[in-house]
Design an enzyme around this catalytic site. Structure first.
Site, PDB file in Angstrom:
ATOM      1  N   CYS A   1     -14.294 -41.921 -12.053  1.00 27.43           N
ATOM      2  CA  CYS A   1     -13.176 -42.348 -13.012  1.00 27.43           C
ATOM      3  C   CYS A   1     -11.885 -42.330 -12.223  1.00 27.43           C
ATOM      4  O   CYS A   1     -11.224 -42.640 -12.251  1.00 27.43           O
ATOM      5  CB  CYS A   1     -12.669 -40.673 -12.211  1.00 27.43           C
ATOM      6  SG  CYS A   1     -14.153 -39.541 -13.726  1.00 27.43           S
TER       7      CYS A   1
ATOM      8  N   HIS B   1      -5.345 -39.860 -12.033  1.00 29.05           N
ATOM      9  CA  HIS B   1      -5.683 -39.368 -12.795  1.00 29.05           C
ATOM     10  C   HIS B   1      -5.752 -37.579 -13.456  1.00 29.05           C
ATOM     11  O   HIS B   1      -5.718 -36.461 -12.766  1.00 29.05           O
ATOM     12  CB  HIS B   1      -7.608 -39.380 -11.959  1.00 29.05           C
ATOM     13  CG  HIS B   1      -8.506 -38.852 -12.987  1.00 29.05           C
ATOM     14  ND1 HIS B   1      -9.092 -39.107 -14.198  1.00 29.05           N
ATOM     15  CD2 HIS B   1      -9.682 -37.974 -12.278  1.00 29.05           C
ATOM     16  CE1 HIS B   1     -10.586 -38.448 -14.807  1.00 29.05           C
ATOM     17  NE2 HIS B   1     -10.378 -38.229 -13.961  1.00 29.05           N
TER      18      HIS B   1
ATOM     19  N   ASN C   1     -10.704 -34.272 -19.568  1.00 27.04           N
ATOM     20  CA  ASN C   1     -10.081 -35.334 -18.328  1.00 27.04           C
ATOM     21  C   ASN C   1     -10.888 -36.424 -19.212  1.00 27.04           C
ATOM     22  O   ASN C   1     -11.951 -36.694 -19.317  1.00 27.04           O
ATOM     23  CB  ASN C   1     -11.173 -35.242 -17.631  1.00 27.04           C
ATOM     24  CG  ASN C   1     -11.760 -36.065 -16.952  1.00 27.04           C
ATOM     25  OD1 ASN C   1     -11.630 -36.942 -15.969  1.00 27.04           O
ATOM     26  ND2 ASN C   1     -12.507 -36.034 -15.023  1.00 27.04           N
TER      27      ASN C   1
HETATM   28  N1  COA Z   1     -16.043 -20.408 -18.754  1.00 29.90           N
HETATM   29  C1  COA Z   1     -16.213 -19.464 -17.906  1.00 29.90           C
HETATM   30  N2  COA Z   1     -16.852 -19.029 -16.920  1.00 29.90           N
HETATM   31  C2  COA Z   1     -17.389 -20.452 -16.357  1.00 29.90           C
HETATM   32  C3  COA Z   1     -16.530 -22.015 -16.253  1.00 29.90           C
HETATM   33  C4  COA Z   1     -16.858 -21.949 -17.945  1.00 29.90           C
HETATM   34  N3  COA Z   1     -16.829 -22.654 -18.900  1.00 29.90           N
HETATM   35  N4  COA Z   1     -17.128 -22.825 -15.803  1.00 29.90           N
HETATM   36  C5  COA Z   1     -18.244 -21.958 -14.615  1.00 29.90           C
HETATM   37  N5  COA Z   1     -17.687 -20.864 -14.599  1.00 29.90           N
HETATM   38  C6  COA Z   1     -18.346 -19.950 -13.958  1.00 29.90           C
HETATM   39  C7  COA Z   1     -19.069 -19.987 -13.049  1.00 29.90           C
HETATM   40  O1  COA Z   1     -20.547 -19.698 -13.425  1.00 29.90           O
HETATM   41  C8  COA Z   1     -18.453 -18.906 -11.641  1.00 29.90           C
HETATM   42  O2  COA Z   1     -18.948 -17.796 -12.396  1.00 29.90           O
HETATM   43  P1  COA Z   1     -20.174 -16.656 -11.191  1.00 29.90           P
HETATM   44  O3  COA Z   1     -18.446 -16.712 -10.135  1.00 29.90           O
HETATM   45  O4  COA Z   1     -20.443 -15.922 -11.787  1.00 29.90           O
HETATM   46  O5  COA Z   1     -21.361 -17.754 -10.348  1.00 29.90           O
HETATM   47  C9  COA Z   1     -17.461 -18.541 -12.270  1.00 29.90           C
HETATM   48  O6  COA Z   1     -16.851 -19.327 -13.664  1.00 29.90           O
HETATM   49  C10 COA Z   1     -16.013 -19.674 -10.779  1.00 29.90           C
HETATM   50  O7  COA Z   1     -16.958 -20.520 -11.356  1.00 29.90           O
HETATM   51  P2  COA Z   1     -16.295 -21.745 -10.192  1.00 29.90           P
HETATM   52  O8  COA Z   1     -17.026 -23.553  -9.780  1.00 29.90           O
HETATM   53  O9  COA Z   1     -16.230 -21.619  -8.592  1.00 29.90           O
HETATM   54  O10 COA Z   1     -15.018 -21.687 -10.257  1.00 29.90           O
HETATM   55  P3  COA Z   1     -13.526 -23.189  -9.869  1.00 29.90           P
HETATM   56  O11 COA Z   1     -12.490 -22.330  -9.838  1.00 29.90           O
HETATM   57  O12 COA Z   1     -13.832 -24.125  -9.453  1.00 29.90           O
HETATM   58  O13 COA Z   1     -13.246 -24.661 -11.676  1.00 29.90           O
HETATM   59  C11 COA Z   1     -14.005 -26.227 -12.277  1.00 29.90           C
HETATM   60  C12 COA Z   1     -14.608 -24.927 -11.833  1.00 29.90           C
HETATM   61  C13 COA Z   1     -15.048 -27.394 -12.584  1.00 29.90           C
HETATM   62  C14 COA Z   1     -12.533 -26.124 -13.195  1.00 29.90           C
HETATM   63  C15 COA Z   1     -13.672 -27.085 -11.049  1.00 29.90           C
HETATM   64  O14 COA Z   1     -14.376 -26.338 -10.187  1.00 29.90           O
HETATM   65  C16 COA Z   1     -13.151 -28.232 -11.198  1.00 29.90           C
HETATM   66  O15 COA Z   1     -12.481 -28.575 -11.880  1.00 29.90           O
HETATM   67  N6  COA Z   1     -13.428 -29.549 -10.441  1.00 29.90           N
HETATM   68  C17 COA Z   1     -13.134 -30.275 -10.545  1.00 29.90           C
HETATM   69  C18 COA Z   1     -14.105 -31.572 -11.822  1.00 29.90           C
HETATM   70  C19 COA Z   1     -13.525 -32.766 -11.904  1.00 29.90           C
HETATM   71  O16 COA Z   1     -12.584 -32.836 -12.099  1.00 29.90           O
HETATM   72  N7  COA Z   1     -14.517 -33.651 -12.053  1.00 29.90           N
HETATM   73  C20 COA Z   1     -13.935 -34.914 -12.131  1.00 29.90           C
HETATM   74  C21 COA Z   1     -13.428 -35.694 -11.324  1.00 29.90           C
HETATM   75  S1  COA Z   1     -13.370 -37.011 -12.064  1.00 29.90           S
END
Ligand code: COA
Length: 330
Positions: free
Chosen positions: A117, A257, A287
């Protein structure tokens, strides 16, 4: 007094993928909800390329738009740098296909650059170095990603986040006091495993087993990436402004980004640049990895949101973990 040679962006362009995949559509594929996706990411829908389109097609379209705005011909290009983690093929470079599709001549050097990215910032930095050294005068930098072909559509941790698209800029050497003021790039190689496509390379070649296990698809530890993103992007932002003797107040527009609205809100709070100054389109694209900055830049540019002499701050972070910044006087 003659001013220093700078690289200046003189054209921008984008390719918008044709199909729209909404959060409601994703509810039918995985256990998720529109509300969860919007609250955690800010994304409402993402765009996916149709089956007949490859990364180089999107890139060529975006570059043609950028060339047109720049008033340049394909043969004016000395170099095409293509940031992508979703190349047309392992070999040759996607940039070579782009060169062919736009009809640039053989004196153009075309290569791909892999920084996930952060690919567009890395590309911009490379272009700036080539231009400043006098090795190239007119350079195209592209981010093009067809992530939907590398997505595990059963993995709700990743499939809700990404979209397809391409963006491009044309840069040229200029003695005016405008253009790229600085670029900074970093990689924390302790974090290689946080975001990857495990199979299909030399470490784990493609086999029926790797394909059956979806190991040619993106895997990510989202929570960890999120944590590093806010911290590293904020630090890169401060370095960019301080290097140039400026403060966050001097930044007119942040073209970052587009991964997650909450990441950008975290950066906004830390560096004290209000969200109104951030270009935001992740709601409609998700993204798009290396394509997200040049797409957002092109949209802001064509909407008349950027004025001459504005200070633009670009920020990106992705797999590697690699990240970086660019400060530009428009
Ligand atoms: N829908 C519903 N629930 C979901 C889910 C979805 N699409 N994806 C994950 N969950 C659940 C998880 O399983 C977790 O459940 P649990 O607590 O029972 O284990 C809960 O939601 C929280 O998950 P978590 O990973 O802590 O959520 P978060 O607030 O960190 O959000 C992302 C997840 C992926 C949205 C976030 O971490 C993120 O955006 N990270 C950066 C990703 C990114 O931008 N990457 C590219 C960089 S270039």
């Amino acid at each position: 007094m003659t001013s220093e040679m700078r690289s200046r962006i003189i054209g921008t362009g984008k390719y918008q993928a044709q199909r729209i995949l909404s959060n409601a559509d994703l509810e039918k594929l995985v256990d998720t909800s529109d509300e969860w996706i919007r609250e955690r990411t800010g994304i409402r829908e993402r765009r996916l390329a149709t089956e007949d389109v490859a990364s180089s097609d999107m890139a060529a379209h975006a570059l043609q738009e950028a060339l047109q705005m720049a008033g340049k011909q394909p043969n004016d290009l000395d170099m095409i740098i293509c940031g992508t983690v979703t190349p047309d093929r392992m070999l040759p470079a996607t940039a070579a296909y782009v060169q062919k599709k736009i009809g640039a001549s053989n004196h153009c050097a075309s290569f791909d650059l892999s920084a996930a990215c952060a690919g567009f910032i890395y590309g911009l930095s490379a272009a700036d170095a080539y231009i400043k050294s006098g090795k190239a005068k007119t350079v195209a930098v592209i981010g093009t990603e067809l992530l939907s072909r590398f997505m595990d559509w059963g993995d709700r941790n990743t499939c809700i986040l990404f979209g397809d698209g391409a963006g491009a800029v044309v840069l040229t050497a200029d003695t005016a006091d405008r253009g790229i003021l600085s670029t900074h790039q970093y990689t924390n190689a302790e974090l290689t495993e946080l975001l990857k496509i495990p199979a299909g390379g030399s470490l784990q070649p493609a086999s029926p087993e790797t394909v059956a296990a979806n190991q040619h698809c993106i895997q990510m530890e989202g929570r960890e990436v999120f944590r590093y993103a806010v911290r590293y992007l904020s630090s890169a932002a401060m370095t960019a402004v301080e290097t140039n003797g400026k403060t966050p107040d001097d930044v007119n527009l942040v073209v970052a980004h587009q991964a997650n609205l909450r990441i950008l809100e975290g950066v906004s709070q830390r560096v004290k640049i209000p969200m109104e100054r951030f270009v935001l389109n992740l709601e409609y694209y998700g993204n798009t990895s290396s394509a997200s900055i040049p797409i957002a830049l092109d949209e802001a540019n064509r909407a008349g949101r950027i004025r001459e002499d504005d200070i633009l701050l670009m920020l990106a972070l992705g797999g590697g973990i690699s990240w970086g910044s660019a400060l530009i006087k428009w």
